[in-house]
Design a protein around this motif. Structure first.
Motif, PDB file in Angstrom:
ATOM      1  N   VAL A   1       3.503  36.653  19.025  1.00  0.00           N
ATOM      2  CA  VAL A   1       5.061  36.971  18.608  1.00  0.00           C
ATOM      3  C   VAL A   1       5.481  38.558  19.228  1.00  0.00           C
ATOM      4  CG1 VAL A   1       6.995  36.346  17.437  1.00  0.00           C
ATOM      5  CG2 VAL A   1       5.036  34.699  17.184  1.00  0.00           C
ATOM      6  N   LYS A   2       6.076  38.210  19.828  1.00  0.00           N
ATOM      7  CA  LYS A   2       7.208  39.839  20.209  1.00  0.00           C
ATOM      8  C   LYS A   2       8.149  39.818  18.710  1.00  0.00           C
ATOM      9  CE  LYS A   2       6.111  40.069  25.102  1.00  0.00           C
ATOM     10  NZ  LYS A   2       6.039  39.341  24.984  1.00  0.00           N
ATOM     11  N   MET A   3       8.241  41.208  18.119  1.00  0.00           N
ATOM     12  CA  MET A   3       8.630  41.765  17.223  1.00  0.00           C
ATOM     13  C   MET A   3      10.770  42.160  17.115  1.00  0.00           C
ATOM     14  SD  MET A   3       7.605  40.545  14.229  1.00  0.00           S
ATOM     15  CE  MET A   3       6.348  39.138  15.304  1.00  0.00           C
ATOM     16  N   HIS A   4      10.261  42.537  18.492  1.00  0.00           N
ATOM     17  CA  HIS A   4      11.497  43.030  19.248  1.00  0.00           C
ATOM     18  C   HIS A   4      12.630  42.271  19.914  1.00  0.00           C
ATOM     19  CE1 HIS A   4       9.536  46.472  17.697  1.00  0.00           C
ATOM     20  NE2 HIS A   4       8.934  46.389  17.717  1.00  0.00           N
ATOM     21  N   ILE A   5      13.157  42.292  20.364  1.00  0.00           N
ATOM     22  CA  ILE A   5      14.280  41.943  21.125  1.00  0.00           C
ATOM     23  C   ILE A   5      13.692  42.437  22.805  1.00  0.00           C
ATOM     24  CG2 ILE A   5      16.331  41.722  22.677  1.00  0.00           C
ATOM     25  CD1 ILE A   5      18.154  41.364  20.385  1.00  0.00           C
TER      26      ILE A   5
ATOM     27  N   PRO B   1      12.779  47.703  24.549  1.00  0.00           N
ATOM     28  CA  PRO B   1      13.256  47.383  22.439  1.00  0.00           C
ATOM     29  C   PRO B   1      13.925  48.837  21.088  1.00  0.00           C
ATOM     30  CG  PRO B   1      11.143  47.604  23.124  1.00  0.00           C
ATOM     31  CD  PRO B   1      11.776  46.989  24.662  1.00  0.00           C
ATOM     32  N   PHE B   2      13.202  49.422  21.928  1.00  0.00           N
ATOM     33  CA  PHE B   2      13.454  50.799  21.137  1.00  0.00           C
ATOM     34  C   PHE B   2      15.328  50.651  21.446  1.00  0.00           C
ATOM     35  CE2 PHE B   2      14.518  55.093  21.037  1.00  0.00           C
ATOM     36  CZ  PHE B   2      13.604  55.817  20.289  1.00  0.00           C
ATOM     37  N   GLU B   3      16.019  50.726  22.925  1.00  0.00           N
ATOM     38  CA  GLU B   3      17.010  50.046  22.895  1.00  0.00           C
ATOM     39  C   GLU B   3      18.137  49.372  22.276  1.00  0.00           C
ATOM     40  OE1 GLU B   3      20.456  49.405  25.985  1.00  0.00           O
ATOM     41  OE2 GLU B   3      18.036  50.345  27.015  1.00  0.00           O
ATOM     42  N   SER B   4      16.924  48.617  22.217  1.00  0.00           N
ATOM     43  CA  SER B   4      17.823  47.581  21.251  1.00  0.00           C
ATOM     44  C   SER B   4      17.808  48.015  19.911  1.00  0.00           C
ATOM     45  CB  SER B   4      17.132  45.967  21.048  1.00  0.00           C
ATOM     46  OG  SER B   4      15.741  45.672  21.102  1.00  0.00           O
ATOM     47  N   ALA B   5      17.377  47.656  19.152  1.00  0.00           N
ATOM     48  CA  ALA B   5      16.963  48.755  18.301  1.00  0.00           C
ATOM     49  C   ALA B   5      17.844  49.894  17.900  1.00  0.00           C
ATOM     50  CB  ALA B   5      15.664  48.915  17.676  1.00  0.00           C
TER      51      ALA B   5
ATOM     52  N   GLY C   1       9.002  47.775  10.650  1.00  0.00           N
ATOM     53  CA  GLY C   1       7.662  47.842  12.262  1.00  0.00           C
ATOM     54  C   GLY C   1       7.034  48.969  12.892  1.00  0.00           C
ATOM     55  N   LEU C   2       7.524  48.775  13.887  1.00  0.00           N
ATOM     56  CA  LEU C   2       7.540  50.260  14.991  1.00  0.00           C
ATOM     57  C   LEU C   2       8.100  51.410  14.524  1.00  0.00           C
ATOM     58  CD1 LEU C   2       6.378  49.090  18.305  1.00  0.00           C
ATOM     59  CD2 LEU C   2       4.915  49.933  15.827  1.00  0.00           C
ATOM     60  N   GLY C   3       9.614  51.190  13.682  1.00  0.00           N
ATOM     61  CA  GLY C   3      10.553  52.410  12.913  1.00  0.00           C
ATOM     62  C   GLY C   3      11.565  52.551  13.996  1.00  0.00           C
TER      63      GLY C   3
ATOM     64  N   PRO D   1      10.669  39.583   9.715  1.00  0.00           N
ATOM     65  CA  PRO D   1       9.816  38.627  10.685  1.00  0.00           C
ATOM     66  C   PRO D   1      10.754  37.425  10.967  1.00  0.00           C
ATOM     67  CG  PRO D   1       8.753  39.726   9.156  1.00  0.00           C
ATOM     68  CD  PRO D   1      10.009  39.717   8.044  1.00  0.00           C
ATOM     69  N   ARG D   2      10.425  36.661  11.202  1.00  0.00           N
ATOM     70  CA  ARG D   2      11.007  34.795  11.827  1.00  0.00           C
ATOM     71  C   ARG D   2      10.653  34.369  10.374  1.00  0.00           C
ATOM     72  NH1 ARG D   2       6.147  31.569  15.726  1.00  0.00           N
ATOM     73  NH2 ARG D   2       4.446  32.155  14.767  1.00  0.00           N
ATOM     74  N   LEU D   3      11.673  33.228  10.561  1.00  0.00           N
ATOM     75  CA  LEU D   3      12.173  32.214   9.498  1.00  0.00           C
ATOM     76  C   LEU D   3      10.479  32.262   8.893  1.00  0.00           C
ATOM     77  CD1 LEU D   3      13.630  31.221   7.705  1.00  0.00           C
ATOM     78  CD2 LEU D   3      13.781  29.257   8.930  1.00  0.00           C
ATOM     79  N   SER D   4       9.380  31.358   9.775  1.00  0.00           N
ATOM     80  CA  SER D   4       8.222  30.703   9.611  1.00  0.00           C
ATOM     81  C   SER D   4       7.360  31.715   8.542  1.00  0.00           C
ATOM     82  CB  SER D   4       7.418  29.864  10.828  1.00  0.00           C
ATOM     83  OG  SER D   4       7.127  30.765  11.995  1.00  0.00           O
ATOM     84  N   LEU D   5       7.593  32.569   8.799  1.00  0.00           N
ATOM     85  CA  LEU D   5       6.840  33.841   8.154  1.00  0.00           C
ATOM     86  C   LEU D   5       7.285  34.877   6.766  1.00  0.00           C
ATOM     87  CD1 LEU D   5       5.750  35.950  11.475  1.00  0.00           C
ATOM     88  CD2 LEU D   5       4.048  33.906  10.404  1.00  0.00           C
TER      89      LEU D   5
END
Length: 281
Positions: free
Chosen positions: A105-109, A115-119, A139-141, A209-213
């Motif tokens: 499961v990817k932890m970023h958009i 992904p750096f830009e979306s964050a 996460g990766l900060g 993290p996602r809802l299930s986690l």
């Protein structure tokens, strides 16, 4: 390029192999996952990185075979950046910054965007120059790094997983968070936040993290704690994703937004392109 650490993806290894196959004397590549590029010598059937370190053709082929992996070469040791321990944690290459992936499961958009830009876009929704910022799930900060770039005077960035923290130490895109004006906390944000003083932050970035986690990080009890630690007129960006429709005409984001209103937030606005909401105290 003076460096004792070099990062490689399959795409970069493929470039070097093509240059070797073509008999070139050198090749222009990035060895820091697209942060910069440089020219490196080819010789003795190897890519020569500095006076002490090189990658042979067989090592480059090993890297090329891992299409979704990232390798770090340091002190002449080649390491695949992944951790298999109570889950499968890895850095996955993109055209720019790596993505953190946990058990597939990817932890970023990351679809269609760096992904750096979306964050950075998430942080820009709420962070202003001079703000004190709480980054709940580091996460990766990337979001914490963006907050510093936006002029935050201090960032408190909390991460639960020691595996994630180990990976980000080896990620060149995460290095900004190991500097000034940031406090890195190893802990459970659901517990840590309850000991923070009231009205002590100007902005909160909540990217759980996602809802299930981590369902507790989407509940009213936790939202109430975010509200408590925010200063008056403080701002929240909450990445929710949209894992499923709950009933016809409503979405997971809508329900999260309503829970935020229920604990006192106002001006709760969906940010569809970032799969989240902003809210004000």
């Amino acid at each position: 390029m003076a460096n004792d650490k070099y990062w490689f993806s399959a795409a970069i290894a493929r470039q070097a192999l093509a240059a070797l196959d073509g008999g070139a004397a050198s090749v222009d590549i990035s060895v820091d996952l697209n942060l910069s590029s440089g020219t490196f010598t080819l010789g003795d059937d190897a890519l020569i990185l500095d006076a002490d370190q090189r990658l042979t053709r067989s090592e480059l082929r090993e890297i090329e075979a891992k299409e979704r992996g990232i390798f770090l070469l340091a002190d002449s040791q080649l390491e695949l950046l992944e951790v298999r321990d109570e889950g499968y944690y890895k850095l996955v290459p993109t055209d720019l910054a790596p993505v953190l992936e946990i058990s597939g499961v990817k932890m970023h958009i990351s679809k269609g965007i760096n992904p750096f830009e979306s964050a950075g876009q998430m942080a820009a929704q709420v962070v202003k120059k001079g703000d004190r910022v709480l980054d709940t799930c580091s996460g990766l900060g990337y979001a914490a790094s963006a907050a510093l770039t936006l002029g935050a005077r201090e960032v408190v960035s909390v991460e639960l997983s020691s595996k994630v923290m180990a990976l980000r130490e080896k990620n060149p895109w995460s290095q900004r968070i190991f500097g000034d004006n940031i406090q890195l906390v190893h802990g459970d944000i659901d517990e840590y936040i309850r000991d923070l003083p009231a009205e002590s932050f100007d902005a909160v970035i909540h990217d759980p993290p996602r809802l299930s986690l981590a369902g507790e990080l989407y509940g009213e009890s936790f939202y109430r704690e975010i509200y408590r630690v925010l200063k008056k007129r403080g701002a929240l960006f909450h990445y929710t994703g949209n894992p499923h429709l709950l009933r016809r005409g409503t979405s997971f984001i809508d329900h999260a937004a309503q829970r935020l209103r229920d604990v006192g937030f106002t001006r709760v606005v969906k940010v569809v392109e970032l799969m989240g909401v902003t809210a004000r105290k």
